[in-house]
Design a protein around this motif. Structure first.
Motif, PDB file in Angstrom:
ATOM      1  N   GLU A  75      44.336  45.232  34.935  1.00 11.52           N
ATOM      2  CA  GLU A  75      45.225  46.044  34.824  1.00 11.52           C
ATOM      3  C   GLU A  75      45.826  46.219  33.532  1.00 11.52           C
ATOM      4  N   ARG A 129      42.817  50.940  34.567  1.00 11.93           N
ATOM      5  CA  ARG A 129      42.301  49.670  35.187  1.00 11.93           C
ATOM      6  C   ARG A 129      40.605  49.721  34.917  1.00 11.93           C
ATOM      7  N   ARG A 183      42.506  31.868  41.701  1.00 15.02           N
ATOM      8  CA  ARG A 183      42.964  32.971  42.448  1.00 15.02           C
ATOM      9  C   ARG A 183      44.304  32.893  42.556  1.00 15.02           C
ATOM     10  N   THR A 220      37.678  39.868  42.077  1.00 20.04           N
ATOM     11  CA  THR A 220      37.178  40.642  43.013  1.00 20.04           C
ATOM     12  C   THR A 220      35.752  40.114  43.553  1.00 20.04           C
ATOM     13  N   HIS A 274      42.457  40.490  38.007  1.00 15.78           N
ATOM     14  CA  HIS A 274      42.470  40.313  39.239  1.00 15.78           C
ATOM     15  C   HIS A 274      41.097  39.937  39.917  1.00 15.78           C
ATOM     16  N   GLY A 323      47.402  34.317  41.783  1.00 15.36           N
ATOM     17  CA  GLY A 323      48.134  35.459  41.104  1.00 15.36           C
ATOM     18  C   GLY A 323      47.222  36.014  39.923  1.00 15.36           C
ATOM     19  N   PRO A 324      47.672  37.066  39.493  1.00 14.27           N
ATOM     20  CA  PRO A 324      46.971  37.523  38.339  1.00 14.27           C
ATOM     21  C   PRO A 324      47.157  36.573  36.867  1.00 14.27           C
ATOM     22  N   ARG A 325      45.934  36.699  36.053  1.00 14.36           N
ATOM     23  CA  ARG A 325      46.096  35.736  34.973  1.00 14.36           C
ATOM     24  C   ARG A 325      46.000  37.002  33.870  1.00 14.36           C
ATOM     25  N   ARG A 368      46.173  42.135  33.050  1.00 19.64           N
ATOM     26  CA  ARG A 368      46.282  41.057  34.026  1.00 19.64           C
ATOM     27  C   ARG A 368      44.835  41.324  34.794  1.00 19.64           C
ATOM     28  N   PHE A 417      35.800  41.010  38.537  1.00 14.66           N
ATOM     29  CA  PHE A 417      37.271  41.131  38.269  1.00 14.66           C
ATOM     30  C   PHE A 417      37.603  42.322  37.817  1.00 14.66           C
TER      31      PHE A 417
END
Length: 293
Positions: A129, A77, A94, A122, A120, A96-98, A118, A126
């Motif tokens: 992952e 990460r 927002r 924050t 996410h 889901g993961p892009r 992916r 962001f």
């Protein structure tokens, strides 16, 4: 998904480099090794490629911050913080993961690192992952010995549907650009470099550039084989002005084994002083072929 999808494998077979690609592909993993983590934490610039959730168009976007704004926060990460990271994450939304592709390139050392995965959002920017983490060789990276952070106010972005005289000169003078592509299970951001003039402006809505021999993976061209959407980022390493292009690209192969990529423009974004960094003049890579200006 394995290292390569059908698009990449098709081009590897056409080029006769499947065995070499399999060997190079073993360098791809999900873990961020300590040397990679240290490299990322030293960078003031990260380029991210992703499809816009509203239009579906693919863009390559520069994100900047003081070294440390990109850092590994786990074995798989990375965290990207700051104003440009927050703004980018808001644009992606927002839901889901892009899927995103990222590349960090250090002209001082002619090193680059790519991390795809992916995203996410924050509170501070962001995280990504990691699905793929790998480094590339220094071929066609121009050396720039130093940079300084400068206090710049970005100009008002200007939307274009074709390139004018100023944008044409900007592209023709470029020795570097970044290429964002996508495929069914992800996204990728890569680097293209050469002597000024290696990118040709064929018309106000079409560019072309040679596909120089590289690592034989054909990740970008493989993506374009299955999904022609692409985003290009040109950066003035002195003034910080950026030219972002989105459209579609295709690869043409010649009888002598060479390849040319042709890009058709759908939309462009010109932003003066967008990047608050000023880099020293380039020392062109010795691997660059001569270019007729």
């Amino acid at each position: 998904m394995g290292v390569y999808h059908a698009g990449s494998r098709a081009i590897q077979d056409e080029a006769g480099v499947r065995d070499r690609a399999e060997h190079v592909g073993r360098s791809l993993g999900q873990d961020i090794k300590p040397v990679a983590a240290a490299f990322l934490e030293d960078q003031p610039l990260l380029v991210v490629g992703a499809a816009d959730p509203g239009t579906g168009r693919v863009w390559a976007t520069p994100l900047t911050g003081a070294p440390g704004f990109v850092r590994a926060t786990g074995p798989r990460r990375v965290s990207v913080d700051g104003d440009t990271a927050r703004a980018f994450a808001r644009r992606l939304g927002r839901d889901g993961p892009r899927r995103v592709g990222t590349i960090a390139l250090d002209p001082r050392t002619r090193r680059r690192m790519r991390l795809n995965g992916r995203l996410h959002p924050t509170a501070t920017g962001f995280t990504v992952e990691a699905d793929q983490v790998f480094a590339n060789c220094p071929r066609h990276i121009q050396r720039r010995e130093s940079y300084e952070a400068v206090d710049r106010t970005p100009g008002t972005p200007r939307h274009l549907t074709e390139l004018g005289a100023g944008e044409t000169d900007f592209v023709r003078a470029a020795d570097t650009f970044f290429l964002a592509t996508v495929h069914g299970a992800g996204a990728d951001a890569s680097h293209r470099g050469g002597n000024p003039g290696f990118v040709r402006v064929v018309s106000p809505r079409e560019l072309a550039w040679p596909d120089y021999p590289g690592n034989a993976m054909f990740l970008s061209l493989g993506n374009l084989r299955t999904d022609p959407r692409a985003g290009l980022l040109f950066l003035d390493w002195d003034t910080g002005t950026t030219l972002q292009l989105t459209g579609e690209a295709r690869t043409e192969s010649a009888g002598d084994g060479t390849r040319t990529v042709r890009f058709t423009l759908a939309e462009a974004l010109w932003t003066p002083a967008a990047v608050p960094l000023r880099w020293s003049a380039p020392e062109y890579s010795p691997a660059n072929p001569d270019t007729a200006r």
